[in-house]
Design an enzyme around this catalytic site. Sequence first.
Site, PDB file in Angstrom:
ATOM      1  N   SER A   1      11.614   2.602  -9.956  1.00 54.43           N
ATOM      2  CA  SER A   1      11.977   1.228  -9.647  1.00 54.43           C
ATOM      3  C   SER A   1      13.453   1.002  -9.900  1.00 54.43           C
ATOM      4  O   SER A   1      14.036   1.570 -10.838  1.00 54.43           O
ATOM      5  CB  SER A   1      11.149   0.259 -10.497  1.00 54.43           C
TER       6      SER A   1
ATOM      7  N   LYS B   1       9.908   3.020 -15.174  1.00 57.19           N
ATOM      8  CA  LYS B   1       8.751   3.097 -14.279  1.00 57.19           C
ATOM      9  C   LYS B   1       8.801   4.396 -13.468  1.00 57.19           C
ATOM     10  O   LYS B   1       9.824   4.762 -12.922  1.00 57.19           O
ATOM     11  CB  LYS B   1       8.727   1.904 -13.328  1.00 57.19           C
TER      12      LYS B   1
ATOM     13  N   GLU C   1       2.011   9.809  -2.593  1.00 49.56           N
ATOM     14  CA  GLU C   1       2.363   8.897  -1.502  1.00 49.56           C
ATOM     15  C   GLU C   1       2.864   9.670  -0.284  1.00 49.56           C
ATOM     16  O   GLU C   1       2.533   9.333   0.859  1.00 49.56           O
ATOM     17  CB  GLU C   1       3.422   7.907  -1.987  1.00 49.56           C
TER      18      GLU C   1
ATOM     19  N   HIS D   1     -18.598   4.076  -6.445  1.00 48.64           N
ATOM     20  CA  HIS D   1     -18.329   2.708  -5.988  1.00 48.64           C
ATOM     21  C   HIS D   1     -17.126   2.102  -6.704  1.00 48.64           C
ATOM     22  O   HIS D   1     -17.049   0.881  -6.867  1.00 48.64           O
ATOM     23  CB  HIS D   1     -19.551   1.799  -6.185  1.00 48.64           C
TER      24      HIS D   1
END
Length: 466
Positions: free
Chosen positions: A319, A325, A332, A189
């Site tokens: 980024s 980053k 993805e 969950h």
Amino acid sequence: MARTEKDSMGEMQVPDDALYGASTQRAVINFPVSHEPVEEGMVKAYGLIKWAAARANGELGVVAKEKTNLIEKAAEEVYEGKLTEHFPVDVYQTGSGTSTNMNANEVIANRAALIAGVALDAPKDDKPVHPNDDVNQSQSSNDTFPTAMHIATGAALSDDLLPALEKLRDSLQAKATEFHGVLKIGRTHLMDATPVRLGQELGGFARQVDLSLVRANKALKAILELPLGGTAVGSGLNCHPEFPAKAIAFIAEKSGIDFVEAHDHFEAQAAKDALVECHGQLNTIATSLFKVANDIRLLGSGPRCAIGEISLPATQPGSSIMPGKVNPVMSEAVTMVCARVFGNQSTVTWSGANGHFELNVFMPVMIKAILESIRLLANVSEIFREKCVDGIVANEERCNELIEYSLSMVTSLAPVIGYDPATKIAKESVTTGRTVRELCLERLEELNITEEQLTSALDPATMAGG
């Protein structure tokens, strides 16, 4: 420069160096829709079909041997991908694929003429092979196009998707073995659960891909029946009764895939259920890959302010504004491919459901969706394995930290101290921010357990098993 070609509708101007003829040129003019031609896999499949048909027609005496020899040579070149540039017809064309079938007939007939030493601009009657009477003998667009769909799909599954999935499974299994000793918190969950081994999680991913291999083989099995020989409506009109078996045996031999003649030609031409079933397996494979990629993305999230139990390879800056980053770009890519496959499932399902009477007229878009799904799944599996999975590193310190601070550690205490006391400790851990172990150590006497019993109960390796 252009030359004049003729078909049953009259004259057409065709580019001088094009191997196709008037019928193909009409289709080019009629369908400037996507500016995307049919997939190369379909072109190669058509080469194999025409090669097999010529050989069968020659053996049966239906077409003169000198003609079939020329057709075979030209068709083999199509099958080998040497003439793909001469197949310009848009994928959004006549729903039966007639334009592509005639494209193949014309290219092979004109290439046969060149092989025989006859110029492309020679009168039609001077050319040794006729596109309809000879190259298309014993066939129709209505049985060749779906046959090509099955051949192209089978080749893509065998040559591309299955090997890619095998490599991805092996990489995940290798990581599962490597990380077997790394203990971490489980989650259900999206909430903390009892501990597991990082290797167990990766092993679960490997099993998903292993089952994807099973499904890819089921997809291949679904499309083994070929409708070749049914001609226009499935009745086999204008086709020698021995033609289908001979031609399909040759196709199976050359492709290395166990293709067989359709049990019922009316079903095979009127319905596309086999291809819908095939893509259904691809859809399930995409579902599995989506979860694997998504879970890996989440396990590596942070890296400091989220889960961060694993580190993913840095493949590019994440980024343009935030220095340092790094994003989970490979995950993805996988999930975007899967989204596309999910969309293709709707296209394939709708196309299959809309066959009318003796013919389905959604075949070109159907095969575009299927071949795209296979290509994308195969390609993204390769890059995901190479640029993400093989470089995953376990962050053991972070894994241990999260285990210790998890409320679910109290689960193994419940059988020892009781459910209600265990619940009380869990709630106190939430409000104080202290660990379950710390709170229990302060009240061993109250809980009526020894330190040794506590250590044993809170051992994550015991809880994880395996």
